[in-house]
Each structure stands twice: as structure tokens, then as C-alpha cells.
Scaffold this motif. Structure first.
Motif, PDB file in Angstrom:
ATOM      1  N   ILE A   1       0.837  -1.205   0.000  1.00  0.00           N
ATOM      2  CA  ILE A   1       0.000   0.000   0.000  1.00  0.00           C
ATOM      3  C   ILE A   1       0.869   1.251   0.000  1.00  0.00           C
ATOM      4  O   ILE A   1       1.862   1.334   0.735  1.00  0.00           O
ATOM      5  N   LEU A   2       0.478   2.212  -0.811  1.00  0.00           N
ATOM      6  CA  LEU A   2       1.100   3.534  -0.789  1.00  0.00           C
ATOM      7  C   LEU A   2       0.047   4.543  -0.331  1.00  0.00           C
ATOM      8  O   LEU A   2      -1.073   4.561  -0.840  1.00  0.00           O
ATOM      9  N   GLN A   3       0.450   5.373   0.631  1.00  0.00           N
ATOM     10  CA  GLN A   3      -0.502   6.295   1.254  1.00  0.00           C
ATOM     11  C   GLN A   3       0.227   7.595   1.579  1.00  0.00           C
ATOM     12  O   GLN A   3       1.232   7.577   2.298  1.00  0.00           O
ATOM     13  N   SER A   4      -0.244   8.704   1.032  1.00  0.00           N
ATOM     14  CA  SER A   4       0.437   9.991   1.200  1.00  0.00           C
ATOM     15  C   SER A   4      -0.266  10.855   2.241  1.00  0.00           C
ATOM     16  O   SER A   4      -1.487  11.008   2.211  1.00  0.00           O
ATOM     17  N   PHE A   5       0.518  11.429   3.136  1.00  0.00           N
ATOM     18  CA  PHE A   5      -0.014  12.327   4.159  1.00  0.00           C
ATOM     19  C   PHE A   5       0.716  13.665   4.086  1.00  0.00           C
ATOM     20  O   PHE A   5       1.945  13.693   4.001  1.00  0.00           O
ATOM     21  N   PRO A   6      -0.027  14.779   4.155  1.00  0.00           N
ATOM     22  CA  PRO A   6       0.640  16.081   4.254  1.00  0.00           C
ATOM     23  C   PRO A   6       1.137  16.308   5.681  1.00  0.00           C
ATOM     24  O   PRO A   6       1.664  15.390   6.284  1.00  0.00           O
TER      25      PRO A   6
ATOM     26  N   SER B   1       4.308  -4.747   8.685  1.00  0.00           N
ATOM     27  CA  SER B   1       5.625  -4.113   8.723  1.00  0.00           C
ATOM     28  C   SER B   1       5.482  -2.706   9.277  1.00  0.00           C
ATOM     29  O   SER B   1       4.381  -2.164   9.370  1.00  0.00           O
ATOM     30  N   HIS B   2       6.602  -2.110   9.638  1.00  0.00           N
ATOM     31  CA  HIS B   2       6.598  -0.681   9.923  1.00  0.00           C
ATOM     32  C   HIS B   2       6.363   0.049   8.604  1.00  0.00           C
ATOM     33  O   HIS B   2       6.952  -0.306   7.580  1.00  0.00           O
ATOM     34  N   ALA B   3       5.506   1.049   8.631  1.00  0.00           N
ATOM     35  CA  ALA B   3       5.314   1.875   7.443  1.00  0.00           C
ATOM     36  C   ALA B   3       6.492   2.840   7.342  1.00  0.00           C
ATOM     37  O   ALA B   3       6.887   3.449   8.338  1.00  0.00           O
ATOM     38  N   ILE B   4       7.061   2.968   6.146  1.00  0.00           N
ATOM     39  CA  ILE B   4       8.200   3.867   5.957  1.00  0.00           C
ATOM     40  C   ILE B   4       7.927   4.791   4.774  1.00  0.00           C
ATOM     41  O   ILE B   4       7.187   4.434   3.849  1.00  0.00           O
ATOM     42  N   SER B   5       8.525   5.962   4.814  1.00  0.00           N
ATOM     43  CA  SER B   5       8.404   6.849   3.656  1.00  0.00           C
ATOM     44  C   SER B   5       9.272   6.297   2.540  1.00  0.00           C
ATOM     45  O   SER B   5      10.351   5.742   2.768  1.00  0.00           O
ATOM     46  N   THR B   6       8.812   6.453   1.323  1.00  0.00           N
ATOM     47  CA  THR B   6       9.551   5.952   0.169  1.00  0.00           C
ATOM     48  C   THR B   6      10.680   6.893  -0.235  1.00  0.00           C
ATOM     49  O   THR B   6      11.435   6.598  -1.155  1.00  0.00           O
ATOM     50  N   HIS B   7      10.814   7.999   0.470  1.00  0.00           N
ATOM     51  CA  HIS B   7      11.748   9.061   0.104  1.00  0.00           C
ATOM     52  C   HIS B   7      12.382   9.639   1.363  1.00  0.00           C
ATOM     53  O   HIS B   7      11.969   9.333   2.491  1.00  0.00           O
ATOM     54  N   ARG B   8      13.386  10.455   1.164  1.00  0.00           N
ATOM     55  CA  ARG B   8      14.015  11.147   2.295  1.00  0.00           C
ATOM     56  C   ARG B   8      13.020  12.079   2.973  1.00  0.00           C
ATOM     57  O   ARG B   8      12.182  12.690   2.312  1.00  0.00           O
TER      58      ARG B   8
ATOM     59  N   THR C   1       5.016  10.138   1.736  1.00  0.00           N
ATOM     60  CA  THR C   1       4.308   9.049   1.070  1.00  0.00           C
ATOM     61  C   THR C   1       4.826   7.757   1.693  1.00  0.00           C
ATOM     62  O   THR C   1       6.016   7.449   1.588  1.00  0.00           O
ATOM     63  N   TYR C   2       3.939   7.041   2.375  1.00  0.00           N
ATOM     64  CA  TYR C   2       4.330   5.836   3.114  1.00  0.00           C
ATOM     65  C   TYR C   2       4.091   4.577   2.290  1.00  0.00           C
ATOM     66  O   TYR C   2       3.087   4.462   1.572  1.00  0.00           O
ATOM     67  N   TYR C   3       5.011   3.638   2.448  1.00  0.00           N
ATOM     68  CA  TYR C   3       4.808   2.282   1.937  1.00  0.00           C
ATOM     69  C   TYR C   3       4.464   1.390   3.119  1.00  0.00           C
ATOM     70  O   TYR C   3       5.168   1.365   4.129  1.00  0.00           O
ATOM     71  N   ARG C   4       3.348   0.663   2.980  1.00  0.00           N
ATOM     72  CA  ARG C   4       2.901  -0.257   4.031  1.00  0.00           C
ATOM     73  C   ARG C   4       2.819  -1.671   3.457  1.00  0.00           C
ATOM     74  O   ARG C   4       2.338  -1.866   2.342  1.00  0.00           O
ATOM     75  N   TYR C   5       3.283  -2.622   4.249  1.00  0.00           N
ATOM     76  CA  TYR C   5       3.204  -4.028   3.840  1.00  0.00           C
ATOM     77  C   TYR C   5       2.457  -4.807   4.913  1.00  0.00           C
ATOM     78  O   TYR C   5       2.817  -4.751   6.101  1.00  0.00           O
TER      79      TYR C   5
END
Length: 339
Positions: free
Chosen positions: A11-16, A171-178, A210-214
């Protein structure tokens, strides 16, 4: 390949502006991945929100508590014990199976323990730990009031027979970017203050990502305690809860309420496969979401080719790009794999 069926959610999920999950200093949690600092939301944080969302979709939750004696005492009163005797029996039942940890217990199990106590005339000296474990193993019914135990697992150190392997893995959700955490300075005004000036000043950290969740759902593990029809309903409720659940930190001040943007959902028999985003995606002038989608698709497609027959793919569904394919459509497809 005879491995059990697994449903995997990428899952990709973007938060401001948000602080979805705070560390001990109140700052957004982070992790260093591929030499780049990333935003992070812990697995237990999002997992709890998924669990709390389940009742919205017809699931009766079990109870996680350090005060199991209260549940047991209440159940004993229902089967005829006086208030004093119920409290004594409830404490005794709890002492037999609860160590210094939270106990995950269903109402059905508590009622069965109370019936056991009543059959022994509420004589505490006759209560046996092994009997309680045997009863729990026999009566637990995730389709009634313990689906969350079946999904998220249970460990009871004093009564190992009550242990249940978790069907869902987060998994821990992590940002796909710096990501670089930023600082918000704020002031508060006093309505009754006659002159100008702030009555209170403070600061709080935040970020945007933008988080990646598994998430992996082991259908075989879940099926060990659920009938076929119940299994479909369980998958239905789990996916809906997964879709709506959002961590609750600072929702009043920063309102992180962004839904899924994209998801690739795989039905497989192979080993679990989580994307690492070890190389952070970069902004190409249109934000991080689209390059994250492209990177995720490329990674999973490559791993499928490299894994060959061991990938074990039964089906794959991309959600979020075709407006004609709703979350209801996705759930309908997934239900067909657990019939």
C-alpha cells in the motif's frame, strides 16, 4: 507448492502535515534506510487502529487487559457467585494464567472459565491452570468474539496451550523518500486577556510523507479456527478495517486523514515479500507518489520474474488507478480466493 495461501497488501498512502506516530520526545518516528532518513509509523501503531476499526464492520472484539480478574469476576457473578466469591474466583482464575503482561481474552472464554468455576462449586483450590488452557483451546470462536485474537495472535506464558499464531503480519510503514522533520511554532491567545500578546507559546515537530505499508494475511493460519463462510467474512472485515484505519496521533491539530493512494494486492503461496525502498525515490516535479508507484511495480515485477515458480502467484490486483475498480470490487475478488 503446498504452502498456505497468503494475501499480501503493498500500500502507498500519502499524508501532508502530520505526526502520525510519536517517539518518546513527541517527534515523528523515523528510521535510517539506505543511508536516508525516512518517516516511520510503527507496526503496532497502525495494527491497533485496524483492530479498533473492526467493530465498524460487525466484528466483536476480545479484550486486551491487565485486569482480567474483572472480566472473570463478572462472568462468575453471571453464573451465580456472590459478589465477594466472584471477586475471589476472578482473581484466582487470573492468577493461574496471567503473568505481568496484558492478556488477550474473549467473552466466550471468560464465560467458559466461569462455568468451570461453578462446576467446582467455586472452590478456588480445585482450579487448575491446565484445565483453563484446555477450555480456552476448545471454546475460542473467532467468528463470534475473538477474530482480533486470530488475526493478531496471543501469547500466554503460563498457559502455552492458549497461544495462537497471528494470521496478520504488519511491517513498519516507511516513507519511500528522504524526510526531514520540521518544527511548528505556535501561540495561543487568552480570550480574557485585555492587552495584546500570547498567553502560551510552544512547538511541535511534524513531517509529510508518502508511506509504503506491507501487510500479510496468512489465510491458512486464519482458516485453522474459522469455517469457510466465516473466513470470507473475516477477510471482508479485515480489508475494510485496513482501508479506513489511520493512526490517531494529533488528529485534532493536524488531521491526518488521507486514504490509500495505490495498492497492489497479491494472492500467493510463496514466501512473504516486502519491498524495501532501499533507494529513496526522488521528486520529479510532480511529488513522490507517482515515482513511488512506478518503483513499487517495478520491484514486485522483477522479484516475480526472479523467483520463478517459487513466487507462487495465484492472482494480483492493482487498486487506485482504475476508477471502475473500487475497494468493494477488490474485496469481492479476494473473497473468491478463500471460499
Amino acid at each position: 507448492m503446498n504452502a498456505p495461501i497468503r494475501i499480501e497488501f503493498h500500500i502507498l498512502q500519502s499524508f501532508p502535515v502530520t505526526c502520525l506516530n510519536r517517539d518518546d520526545l513527541g517527534a515523528p518516528k523515523t528510521a535510517l534506510i539506505g543511508g536516508a532518513l525516512r518517516a516511520r509509523v510503527s507496526s503496532q501503531c497502525w495494527k491497533r487502529q485496524v483492530r479498533l476499526a473492526l467493530p465498524t464492520f460487525g466484528v466483536k472484539l476480545a479484550t486486551r487487559t491487565r485486569q482480567a480478574q474483572l472480566l472473570f469476576a463478572r462472568a462468575c457473578r453471571r453464573v451465580g457467585a456472590s459478589d465477594a466469591l466472584a471477586q475471589e474466583c476472578g482473581q484466582c482464575l487470573a492468577d493461574l494464567i496471567v503473568s505481568d503482561a496484558l492478556l488477550f481474552i474473549s467473552d466466550t472464554e471468560a464465560a467458559a472459565f466461569a462455568e468451570y468455576a461453578r462446576a467446582l462449586d467455586f472452590e478456588k483450590a480445585r482450579f487448575k491452570e491446565r484445565d483453563l488452557a484446555r477450555i480456552a483451546k476448545k471454546v475460542i470462536n473467532p467468528a463470534v468474539d475473538a477474530l482480533d485474537i486470530a488475526l493478531f495472535g496471543r501469547m500466554v506464558a503460563r498457559a502455552p496451550d492458549m497461544n495462537i499464531e497471528a494470521a496478520a503480519s504488519f511491517s513498519h510503514a516507511i516513507s519511500t523518500h528522504r524526510v526531514a522533520n520540521e518544527l511548528e511554532f505556535f501561540t495561543a491567545l487568552d480570550d480574557l486577556q485585555p492587552g495584546p500578546g500570547s498567553a502560551h507559546m510552544g512547538s511541535m515537530e511534524f513531517n509529510s510523507a508518502t508511506y509504503y505499508r506491507y501487510i500479510s494475511l496468512d489465510v491458512g493460519q486464519l482458516a485453522q479456527t474459522l469455517a469457510s463462510e466465516d473466513l470470507q467474512q473475516a477477510v471482508d472485515a479485515f480489508v475494510r478495517a485496513l482501508f479506513v484505519a489511520v493512526p490517531g496521533a494529533r488528529q485534532a491539530s493536524q488531521s491526518g486523514a488521507s486514504p490509500w493512494e495505490f495498492a497492489r494486492v497479491l494472492v500467493r503461496r510463496g514466501q512473504r515479500l516486502q519491498a524495501s525502498f532501499e533507494a529513496p525515490v526522488t521528486d520529479q516535479g510532480h511529488g513522490y507518489l507517482q515515482p513511488s508507484i512506478e518503483a513499487l511495480k517495478a520491484y514486485l515485477d522483477k522479484k516475480e520474474k526472479l523467483s520463478g515458480s517459487l513466487f507462487g502467484k495465484l492472482a494480483a490486483y492493482d487498486w487506485g488507478e482504475d476508477e471502475r475498480f473500487s475497494i468493494d470490487d477488490l474485496i469481492g475478488r479476494l473473497r473468491t480466493h478463500v471460499s
